[in-house]
Write a protein that holds these residues in place. Structure first.
Motif, PDB file in Angstrom:
ATOM      1  N   THR A 171       0.851  -1.196   0.000  1.00 47.74           N
ATOM      2  CA  THR A 171       0.000   0.000   0.000  1.00 47.74           C
ATOM      3  C   THR A 171       0.881   1.238   0.000  1.00 47.74           C
ATOM      4  OG1 THR A 171      -1.753  -1.127   1.192  1.00 47.74           O
ATOM      5  CG2 THR A 171      -1.787   1.267   1.224  1.00 47.74           C
ATOM      6  N   ILE A 172       0.602   2.149  -0.939  1.00 48.94           N
ATOM      7  CA  ILE A 172       1.357   3.401  -1.004  1.00 48.94           C
ATOM      8  C   ILE A 172       0.403   4.566  -0.713  1.00 48.94           C
ATOM      9  CG2 ILE A 172       3.123   2.550  -2.588  1.00 48.94           C
ATOM     10  CD1 ILE A 172       1.577   3.770  -4.901  1.00 48.94           C
ATOM     11  N   ASN A 173       0.924   5.551  -0.008  1.00 52.26           N
ATOM     12  CA  ASN A 173       0.087   6.682   0.414  1.00 52.26           C
ATOM     13  C   ASN A 173       0.843   7.995   0.162  1.00 52.26           C
ATOM     14  OD1 ASN A 173      -2.345   7.753   1.907  1.00 52.26           O
ATOM     15  ND2 ASN A 173      -0.702   8.566   3.180  1.00 52.26           N
ATOM     16  N   ASN A 174       0.145   8.968  -0.397  1.00 57.87           N
ATOM     17  CA  ASN A 174       0.710  10.303  -0.593  1.00 57.87           C
ATOM     18  C   ASN A 174      -0.306  11.319  -0.073  1.00 57.87           C
ATOM     19  OD1 ASN A 174       1.772  12.754  -1.478  1.00 57.87           O
ATOM     20  ND2 ASN A 174       2.573  11.857  -3.389  1.00 57.87           N
ATOM     21  N   PRO A 175      -0.033  11.916   1.062  1.00 61.06           N
ATOM     22  CA  PRO A 175      -0.988  12.872   1.651  1.00 61.06           C
ATOM     23  C   PRO A 175      -1.388  13.996   0.700  1.00 61.06           C
ATOM     24  CG  PRO A 175       0.726  12.319   3.229  1.00 61.06           C
ATOM     25  CD  PRO A 175       1.148  11.731   1.919  1.00 61.06           C
ATOM     26  N   ASP A 176      -0.521  14.289  -0.308  1.00 59.58           N
ATOM     27  CA  ASP A 176      -0.841  15.351  -1.267  1.00 59.58           C
ATOM     28  C   ASP A 176      -1.809  14.879  -2.354  1.00 59.58           C
ATOM     29  OD1 ASP A 176       0.870  17.167   0.020  1.00 59.58           O
ATOM     30  OD2 ASP A 176       2.612  16.324  -1.036  1.00 59.58           O
ATOM     31  N   GLY A 177      -2.058  13.585  -2.409  1.00 58.60           N
ATOM     32  CA  GLY A 177      -2.994  13.060  -3.407  1.00 58.60           C
ATOM     33  C   GLY A 177      -2.343  12.028  -4.316  1.00 58.60           C
ATOM     34  N   LYS A 178      -3.144  11.126  -4.839  1.00 57.77           N
ATOM     35  CA  LYS A 178      -2.616  10.030  -5.656  1.00 57.77           C
ATOM     36  C   LYS A 178      -2.011  10.503  -6.973  1.00 57.77           C
ATOM     37  CE  LYS A 178      -6.628   8.100  -5.580  1.00 57.77           C
ATOM     38  NZ  LYS A 178      -7.777   7.190  -5.758  1.00 57.77           N
ATOM     39  N   PHE A 220      -2.555  -5.590 -10.658  1.00 53.97           N
ATOM     40  CA  PHE A 220      -3.473  -4.448 -10.690  1.00 53.97           C
ATOM     41  C   PHE A 220      -3.295  -3.558  -9.460  1.00 53.97           C
ATOM     42  CE2 PHE A 220      -5.463  -8.035  -8.620  1.00 53.97           C
ATOM     43  CZ  PHE A 220      -6.007  -7.486  -7.465  1.00 53.97           C
ATOM     44  N   LYS A 221      -3.903  -2.357  -9.540  1.00 56.23           N
ATOM     45  CA  LYS A 221      -3.940  -1.459  -8.388  1.00 56.23           C
ATOM     46  C   LYS A 221      -5.387  -1.301  -7.941  1.00 56.23           C
ATOM     47  CE  LYS A 221      -4.518   2.903 -10.908  1.00 56.23           C
ATOM     48  NZ  LYS A 221      -3.899   4.153 -11.338  1.00 56.23           N
ATOM     49  N   THR A 222      -5.551  -1.056  -6.666  1.00 56.33           N
ATOM     50  CA  THR A 222      -6.876  -0.861  -6.079  1.00 56.33           C
ATOM     51  C   THR A 222      -6.885   0.459  -5.318  1.00 56.33           C
ATOM     52  OG1 THR A 222      -7.104  -3.253  -5.800  1.00 56.33           O
ATOM     53  CG2 THR A 222      -8.630  -1.845  -4.563  1.00 56.33           C
ATOM     54  N   THR A 223      -7.897   1.288  -5.560  1.00 56.01           N
ATOM     55  CA  THR A 223      -8.003   2.551  -4.833  1.00 56.01           C
ATOM     56  C   THR A 223      -8.420   2.294  -3.389  1.00 56.01           C
ATOM     57  OG1 THR A 223      -8.571   3.765  -6.844  1.00 56.01           O
ATOM     58  CG2 THR A 223      -9.187   4.771  -4.730  1.00 56.01           C
ATOM     59  N   ALA A 264      -4.364   7.037  -1.400  1.00 51.13           N
ATOM     60  CA  ALA A 264      -3.647   5.760  -1.323  1.00 51.13           C
ATOM     61  C   ALA A 264      -4.123   4.747  -2.362  1.00 51.13           C
ATOM     62  CB  ALA A 264      -3.794   5.164   0.080  1.00 51.13           C
ATOM     63  N   TYR A 265      -3.152   3.947  -2.817  1.00 51.09           N
ATOM     64  CA  TYR A 265      -3.415   2.798  -3.679  1.00 51.09           C
ATOM     65  C   TYR A 265      -2.872   1.534  -3.008  1.00 51.09           C
ATOM     66  CZ  TYR A 265      -4.334   5.618  -7.912  1.00 51.09           C
ATOM     67  OH  TYR A 265      -4.855   6.482  -8.843  1.00 51.09           O
ATOM     68  N   LYS A 266      -3.526   0.426  -3.315  1.00 53.40           N
ATOM     69  CA  LYS A 266      -2.957  -0.876  -2.984  1.00 53.40           C
ATOM     70  C   LYS A 266      -2.460  -1.486  -4.297  1.00 53.40           C
ATOM     71  CE  LYS A 266      -4.134  -5.420  -1.066  1.00 53.40           C
ATOM     72  NZ  LYS A 266      -5.214  -6.226  -0.455  1.00 53.40           N
ATOM     73  N   LEU A 267      -1.163  -1.801  -4.374  1.00 53.22           N
ATOM     74  CA  LEU A 267      -0.559  -2.374  -5.576  1.00 53.22           C
ATOM     75  C   LEU A 267      -0.427  -3.880  -5.398  1.00 53.22           C
ATOM     76  CD1 LEU A 267       2.279   0.279  -6.098  1.00 53.22           C
ATOM     77  CD2 LEU A 267      -0.042   0.269  -7.058  1.00 53.22           C
ATOM     78  N   SER A 268      -0.807  -4.626  -6.432  1.00 55.47           N
ATOM     79  CA  SER A 268      -0.808  -6.092  -6.340  1.00 55.47           C
ATOM     80  C   SER A 268      -0.061  -6.685  -7.532  1.00 55.47           C
ATOM     81  CB  SER A 268      -2.245  -6.628  -6.309  1.00 55.47           C
ATOM     82  OG  SER A 268      -2.951  -6.122  -5.190  1.00 55.47           O
ATOM     83  N   TRP A 269       1.125  -7.216  -7.268  1.00 60.12           N
ATOM     84  CA  TRP A 269       1.898  -7.925  -8.293  1.00 60.12           C
ATOM     85  C   TRP A 269       1.580  -9.412  -8.207  1.00 60.12           C
ATOM     86  CZ3 TRP A 269       3.979  -3.869  -5.529  1.00 60.12           C
ATOM     87  CH2 TRP A 269       4.568  -2.821  -6.261  1.00 60.12           C
ATOM     88  N   LYS A 270       1.122 -10.004  -9.300  1.00 60.07           N
ATOM     89  CA  LYS A 270       0.887 -11.445  -9.314  1.00 60.07           C
ATOM     90  C   LYS A 270       2.150 -12.127  -9.822  1.00 60.07           C
ATOM     91  CE  LYS A 270      -2.222 -15.135 -10.792  1.00 60.07           C
ATOM     92  NZ  LYS A 270      -3.412 -15.538 -11.588  1.00 60.07           N
ATOM     93  N   ILE A 271       2.800 -12.847  -8.939  1.00 61.56           N
ATOM     94  CA  ILE A 271       4.096 -13.441  -9.281  1.00 61.56           C
ATOM     95  C   ILE A 271       4.138 -14.900  -8.846  1.00 61.56           C
ATOM     96  CG2 ILE A 271       5.311 -11.243  -9.068  1.00 61.56           C
ATOM     97  CD1 ILE A 271       6.383 -12.246  -6.365  1.00 61.56           C
ATOM     98  N   ARG A 272       5.129 -15.566  -9.345  1.00 62.34           N
ATOM     99  CA  ARG A 272       5.463 -16.878  -8.814  1.00 62.34           C
ATOM    100  C   ARG A 272       6.978 -17.010  -8.804  1.00 62.34           C
ATOM    101  NH1 ARG A 272       4.101 -21.469 -13.343  1.00 62.34           N
ATOM    102  NH2 ARG A 272       5.520 -20.736 -14.946  1.00 62.34           N
ATOM    103  N   LEU A 273       7.482 -17.755  -7.850  1.00 60.01           N
ATOM    104  CA  LEU A 273       8.908 -17.973  -7.682  1.00 60.01           C
ATOM    105  C   LEU A 273       9.243 -19.387  -8.125  1.00 60.01           C
ATOM    106  CD1 LEU A 273       9.285 -16.285  -4.183  1.00 60.01           C
ATOM    107  CD2 LEU A 273       9.695 -15.275  -6.443  1.00 60.01           C
ATOM    108  N   GLY A 274      10.322 -19.526  -8.902  1.00 59.09           N
ATOM    109  CA  GLY A 274      10.670 -20.809  -9.497  1.00 59.09           C
ATOM    110  C   GLY A 274      11.287 -21.782  -8.509  1.00 59.09           C
ATOM    111  N   TRP A 275      11.479 -23.000  -8.986  1.00 66.26           N
ATOM    112  CA  TRP A 275      12.085 -24.040  -8.151  1.00 66.26           C
ATOM    113  C   TRP A 275      13.498 -23.660  -7.717  1.00 66.26           C
ATOM    114  CZ3 TRP A 275       8.793 -27.427  -6.411  1.00 66.26           C
ATOM    115  CH2 TRP A 275       7.672 -27.771  -7.167  1.00 66.26           C
ATOM    116  N   ASN A 276      14.140 -22.811  -8.499  1.00 66.17           N
ATOM    117  CA  ASN A 276      15.520 -22.449  -8.170  1.00 66.17           C
ATOM    118  C   ASN A 276      15.618 -21.332  -7.131  1.00 66.17           C
ATOM    119  OD1 ASN A 276      14.397 -20.619  -9.954  1.00 66.17           O
ATOM    120  ND2 ASN A 276      16.305 -20.229 -11.058  1.00 66.17           N
ATOM    121  N   TYR A 277      14.479 -20.776  -6.721  1.00 66.25           N
ATOM    122  CA  TYR A 277      14.515 -19.736  -5.687  1.00 66.25           C
ATOM    123  C   TYR A 277      14.851 -20.375  -4.340  1.00 66.25           C
ATOM    124  CZ  TYR A 277      13.093 -15.552  -3.102  1.00 66.25           C
ATOM    125  OH  TYR A 277      13.082 -14.433  -2.300  1.00 66.25           O
ATOM    126  N   PRO A 278      15.778 -19.782  -3.568  1.00 67.55           N
ATOM    127  CA  PRO A 278      16.205 -20.400  -2.296  1.00 67.55           C
ATOM    128  C   PRO A 278      15.064 -20.504  -1.291  1.00 67.55           C
ATOM    129  CG  PRO A 278      17.801 -18.753  -3.014  1.00 67.55           C
ATOM    130  CD  PRO A 278      16.596 -18.594  -3.896  1.00 67.55           C
TER     131      PRO A 278
END
Length: 582
Positions: free
Chosen positions: A27-34, A77-80, A85-99
């Motif tokens: 979640t990112i917030n900017n008191p001055d506005g999005k 996507f982002k959600t207001t 403020a916005y909520k940012l959502s990255w849809k990711i997956r980590l591979g088998w080689n990730y520790p």
């Protein structure tokens, strides 16, 4: 004075599994506005930096030097939240080689910037735990006491450690609607030079064979001159071009409907051979070298993009500019890839259409939707360290697998190890299954008499045991068959018996021909008793009896008696002479 933007409220599942998509939120917030946001970056352990640009509202991977992460941009996507403020959502997956282990949000590159050049930073320790170990949670075999060299099937479930979650999930295959979905790949020399032969491979799942006769739903197509697809009546289709002429071939074998099947075709300059689940079809003769065909490569449709479209799921597409052997095709069906020489295209469709062959023949998806495919997991069966079977088709919905194995050829008890491996080689738990290889052993046999007369009833008998443990094979276990006829069990003599009354002369042979084993289902026989022989003959007086009973006997005797009576003048015949005439 402008306010400083803030980044925080990081969210993710408590446990994240290899190759399973999840949302990483901030979640990112900017008191001055999005409107004053410029961009935001979030760094997690192992130098993965995710980015969002406000001006274009796009999500991207800013840094991933080890290729640990796959980002699903279409579903990020982002959600207001509110006016600032916005909520940012990255849809990711980590591979088998990730520790494996605890994953943190790193402050160094976790920042939000505004148009005034101000930035805010934050961090989070232990946001989630990454798990890439698998266990074989259960395993079984379809028969635990079997014949030598019998085909058996191991099955079971594979889960992530300490869970009942199967490996991989959605976005591991592409679903085509049969109307206008396709993947397009730019023309490249590696996809048009097949002078040394050609191999096409793919996993498919379809039940749609509704196109009219002569039409094909394409799996692969290049300018209608090189095509591989599904033909009506559940058959495979392959078109190749030789000397500016198209030649079409259709498989003899049928494709299973509505289930996953591994399909392949090869051409070596002499024969076209189709393969279904690793089993070769009858070779179809065709002489010549494939023409060099230009044009983009299409997956899931005809090159016109609106006809011959595939209706179903496609996964694990491979093209080789050489001929794979029957052994290699069979191994590919099992998930074994020993020699990747000549690999011109490999799309595993694990969340993207990138080419993993090293030829950079990346594809672009037009309309096909992501769905469940097969997890890239190998489940293996070993016997005393020797590989006996393997498969790379773990079901991503249930985690189930099935592996065919041929049993050992000698009776005994065998302990098989079942385990799973990931592309990183990780496994935590295996299963051990015991299988008994056995057969019915005929240990002794004989007859009441080896020489008998016609009409004299004799007993042919045999004794049998289970070879593995020497236990008696009796009437509670099933039945033995002698020369195709059922024998009877003698509880008194502890043996199998058969009554025989001969009606013809000569030697008669007797041998156990089959067994009905109702206890273990065995059909294999080890006959060490061998063939038993009875010689049938007549008694010494039987020819005289036959003669006496013959209808010609008394006629003959009568004639002989008459001859004798005449000879010894017991009977005389007087002939009256007529008087002389004077």
């Amino acid at each position: 004075m402008p306010s400083i933007p803030i980044i925080g409220q990081f969210e993710a599942p408590t446990m994240v599994f290899a190759c399973k998509y999840f949302y990483l939120n901030a979640t990112i917030n900017n008191p001055d506005g999005k409107a004053y946001f410029v961009n935001c970056t979030v760094e997690i352990s192992n130098s993965i930096i995710l980015k969002w640009e406000n001006s274009t509202d796009t999500f991207s991977e800013y840094q991933d030097t080890n290729n640990y992460c796959t980002l699903d941009t279409a579903n990020s996507f982002k959600t207001t939240v509110n006016s600032t403020a916005y909520k940012l959502s990255w849809k990711i997956r980590l591979g088998w080689n990730y520790p494996e282990g605890s994953v943190d949000v790193i402050a160094t590159n976790t920042k939000v910037f505004d148009v005034f050049g101000a930035s805010g930073s934050n961090s989070y320790t232990g946001l989630f735990h990454f798990e890439d170990d698998l266990i074989v949670a259960s395993a079984s075999v379809d028969d635990s006491r079997i014949n030598p060299s019998q085909n058996i099937a191991f099955s079971g479930h594979v889960y992530y450690e300490s869970t009942t979650i199967p490996p991989a999930e959605g976005n591991s295959a592409l679903s085509f609607d049969g109307v206008d979905d396709y993947v397009e790949i730019a023309d490249a020399s590696s996809l048009r030079n097949f002078t040394q032969g050609l191999t096409y491979c793919a996993w498919i799942n379809t039940s749609d064979f509704t196109l009219h006769e002569g039409s094909v739903r394409r799996i692969l197509d290049k300018n209608a001159r090189l095509s591989f697809g599904v033909y009506p009546k559940q058959r495979l289709f392959f078109r190749l071009r030789i000397n500016d002429t198209n030649y079409d071939h259709v498989s003899d074998s049928l494709i299973p409907s509505g289930e996953w099947v591994f399909v392949a075709v090869t051409y070596d300059g002499s024969n076209v051979i189709f393969y279904i689940d690793g089993v070769p079809d009858t070779p179809q003769p065709r002489i010549g070298v494939i023409d060099e065909v230009t044009g983009n490569q299409f997956i899931g449709c005809y090159f016109t993009k609106t006809s011959g479209c595939f209706n179903g799921i496609i996964d694990e597409v491979r093209i080789y500019n050489r001929v794979l052997s029957a052994t290699e095709i069979s191994e590919h069906y099992q998930g074994i890839y020993r020699n990747e020489t000549g690999l011109a295209l490999y799309l595993n469709f694990d969340g993207d259409t990138l080419d993993r062959s090293g030829q950079w023949n990346h594809g672009t998806n037009y309309g096909a939707t992501w769905t469940n495919g097969y997890a890239n997991i190998n489940v293996k069966i070993e016997l005393q360290g020797l590989l006996k079977g393997t498969v790379a088709v773990v079901n991503s919905t249930s985690g189930t697998f099935t592996i065919p194995v041929m049993a050992e050829s000698n009776p005994g008890q065998y302990y098989y190890t079942v385990y799973a491996t990931t592309p990183a080689g990780n496994t935590r738990q295996n299963q051990t299954l015991s299988i008994i290889v056995d057969r019915v052993k005929i240990i002794e046999g004989g007859t009441t008499q080896s020489s008998v007369c016609i009409g004299e009833t004799q007993i042919i008998w045999f004794k049998a045991i289970y070879e593995f443990d020497n236990s008696e094979f009796n009437e509670s276990c099933g039945r033995l068959y002698l020369n195709g006829s059922a024998m009877k069990w003698s509880a008194t003599n502890k043996r199998w018996e058969y009554e025989y009354t001969p009606d013809t002369l000569g030697p008669k042979t007797f041998q156990i021909t089959s067994v009905l084993d109702t206890k273990h289902g065995l059909t294999c026989i080890n006959d060490v008793a061998g063939v038993q022989t009875i010689t049938v003959h007549t008694r010494w007086y039987e020819p005289i009896v036959w003669l006496i009973n013959s209808p010609y006997f008394w006629v003959t005797i009568s004639i002989i008696i008459l001859i004798l009576l005449f000879r010894f003048k017991v009977i005389e015949v007087e002939i009256e002479k007529s008087p002389k005439s004077y």
